[in-house]
Design an enzyme around this catalytic site. Structure first.
Site, PDB file in Angstrom:
ATOM      1  N   HIS A   1       0.781  -1.232   0.000  1.00  0.00           N
ATOM      2  CA  HIS A   1       0.000   0.000   0.000  1.00  0.00           C
ATOM      3  C   HIS A   1       0.813   1.283   0.000  1.00  0.00           C
ATOM      4  O   HIS A   1       0.238   2.371  -0.034  1.00  0.00           O
ATOM      5  CB  HIS A   1      -1.010  -0.002   1.162  1.00  0.00           C
ATOM      6  CG  HIS A   1      -0.392  -0.015   2.526  1.00  0.00           C
ATOM      7  ND1 HIS A   1      -1.101   0.356   3.655  1.00  0.00           N
ATOM      8  CD2 HIS A   1       0.851  -0.362   2.967  1.00  0.00           C
ATOM      9  CE1 HIS A   1      -0.325   0.247   4.725  1.00  0.00           C
ATOM     10  NE2 HIS A   1       0.855  -0.196   4.330  1.00  0.00           N
ATOM     11  N   HIS A   2       2.142   1.190   0.022  1.00  0.00           N
ATOM     12  CA  HIS A   2       2.970   2.397  -0.073  1.00  0.00           C
ATOM     13  C   HIS A   2       3.443   2.671  -1.501  1.00  0.00           C
ATOM     14  O   HIS A   2       4.093   3.685  -1.741  1.00  0.00           O
ATOM     15  CB  HIS A   2       4.189   2.290   0.846  1.00  0.00           C
ATOM     16  CG  HIS A   2       3.858   2.164   2.293  1.00  0.00           C
ATOM     17  ND1 HIS A   2       3.025   3.044   2.944  1.00  0.00           N
ATOM     18  CD2 HIS A   2       4.240   1.247   3.237  1.00  0.00           C
ATOM     19  CE1 HIS A   2       2.900   2.688   4.216  1.00  0.00           C
ATOM     20  NE2 HIS A   2       3.620   1.597   4.406  1.00  0.00           N
ATOM     21  N   SER A   3       3.129   1.786  -2.425  1.00  0.00           N
ATOM     22  CA  SER A   3       3.542   1.973  -3.812  1.00  0.00           C
ATOM     23  C   SER A   3       2.419   2.616  -4.608  1.00  0.00           C
ATOM     24  O   SER A   3       1.265   2.179  -4.552  1.00  0.00           O
ATOM     25  CB  SER A   3       3.926   0.641  -4.449  1.00  0.00           C
ATOM     26  OG  SER A   3       4.300   0.834  -5.804  1.00  0.00           O
TER      27      SER A   3
END
Length: 331
Positions: free
Chosen positions: A139-141
């Protein structure tokens, strides 16, 4: 049709995994805070329980460049050929000294298989009412940037593939992110998209503190260090029920991070194993009772015991009858 989408037999549960998920890098993976065998250990526990086997598990295909380009910019994918770039995303400084061809094989390829698993999970959730990828949840990409150990934007890809290939079935999606960290990657991707409703519950004092990405969150629930079961579960139940009353999605993407577990030094929260099991049970009950197909991604969790916690939660869902051939009854 998208070649990542495959049909499965009636005897198979839509639980997705393959051995290529795991990162093995001549011991260098031990420098990483992530348990790089977490996915293998989850599979082993579920297999030993008799719930699944090598014959019944769903093996996804690798997300190839042509798939990734639906979301990712060419410039970003090209940048991953630089060892320094990957070292920065993964936070493993030693990768700077490693030839990129080895990083490609030992790290990027496993992440592409997990990404393929997430995309496939979206399609299987429509077919069966639910799907679990024993992996994914990066979810950080975002489309143009990686970070926080996340290389490929599997959540953005999962959703955009469904919008593209199943426009009549999927017009609105809710992301429920219960990882301890803010999901800034897909938030930046969907910031101006009213078809995607984001509920994010995260420790507000830790990475990534992305103020710009927060603008995309419809149900923003920042929480404090060391929140325990009682307060955490009360918070989840209140806000998730409100979100579902406010927005009626055609699919729920559940980012089920376990870095909320007490003792996780990156998450900084104090939720017990039973608290996580109860959390996941509540989420599935809400989705099923409202006839919303649900995709579960395992996301973050940085302790050796995390695999057992995830496996026990999945077993609990199975034993309660919340995951089986649900389409016969609900869809």
């Amino acid at each position: 049709m998208n070649t990542l989408y495959i049909n499965i037999s009636k005897d198979q549960l839509p639980i997705i995994y393959r051995k290529e998920y795991n990162v093995k890098f001549c011991g260098l993976e031990k420098l990483h805070p992530f348990d790089t065998r977490k996915w293998e250990n989850i599979f082993k526990i579920l297999s030993d329980s008799g719930m699944i086997s090598k014959k019944t598990i769903v093996a996804p295909k690798e997300a190839e460049k042509k798939h990734l380009l639906l979301v990712h910019k060419k410039k970003y994918l090209k940048s991953l050929k630089c060892s320094f770039k990957v070292a920065k995303i993964t936070e493993v400084a030693a990768f700077v000294l490693v030839p990129n061809c080895l990083i490609e094989k030992a790290y990027l390829r496993p992440m592409r298989f997990q990404t393929g698993g997430s995309v496939l999970a979206g399609k299987l959730a429509l077919d069966r009412g639910w799907a679990i990828n024993i992996g994914g949840g990066f979810h950080h990409s975002s489309s143009s940037k990686g970070g926080g150990f996340c290389v490929y934007a599997d959540i953005t890809l999962l959703i955009n593939f469904l919008f593209y290939y199943f426009p009549k079935q999927v017009q609105k999606v809710m992301i429920l992110d219960l990882d301890a960290h803010q999901g800034n990657g897909y938030e930046n991707d969907f910031k101006d998209n009213e078809s995607v409703y984001i509920m994010d519950v995260y420790n507000e004092w830790i990475y990534p503190k992305d103020a710009r990405a927060k603008q995309a969150i419809k149900k923003n629930v920042p929480i404090d260090y060391f929140m325990d079961d009682e307060n955490y579960l009360r918070t989840i139940k209140k806000h998730f029920t409100e979100a579902l009353d406010e927005f009626h999605p055609d699919l729920l993407v559940y980012n089920a991070g376990t870095d909320i577990l007490i003792g996780d030094r990156l998450g900084g929260l104090s939720v017990s194993e039973q608290g996580i099991i109860t959390r996941d049970e509540f989420v599935f009950i809400q989705a099923i009772s409202r006839r919303i197909p649900i995709v579960m991604l395992t996301s973050g969790g940085y302790q050796k015991k995390t695999a057992r916690v995830i496996a026990n939660s999945i077993l609990n869902l199975y034993e309660l009858g919340l995951i089986n051939n649900l389409q016969e009854y609900y869809f």
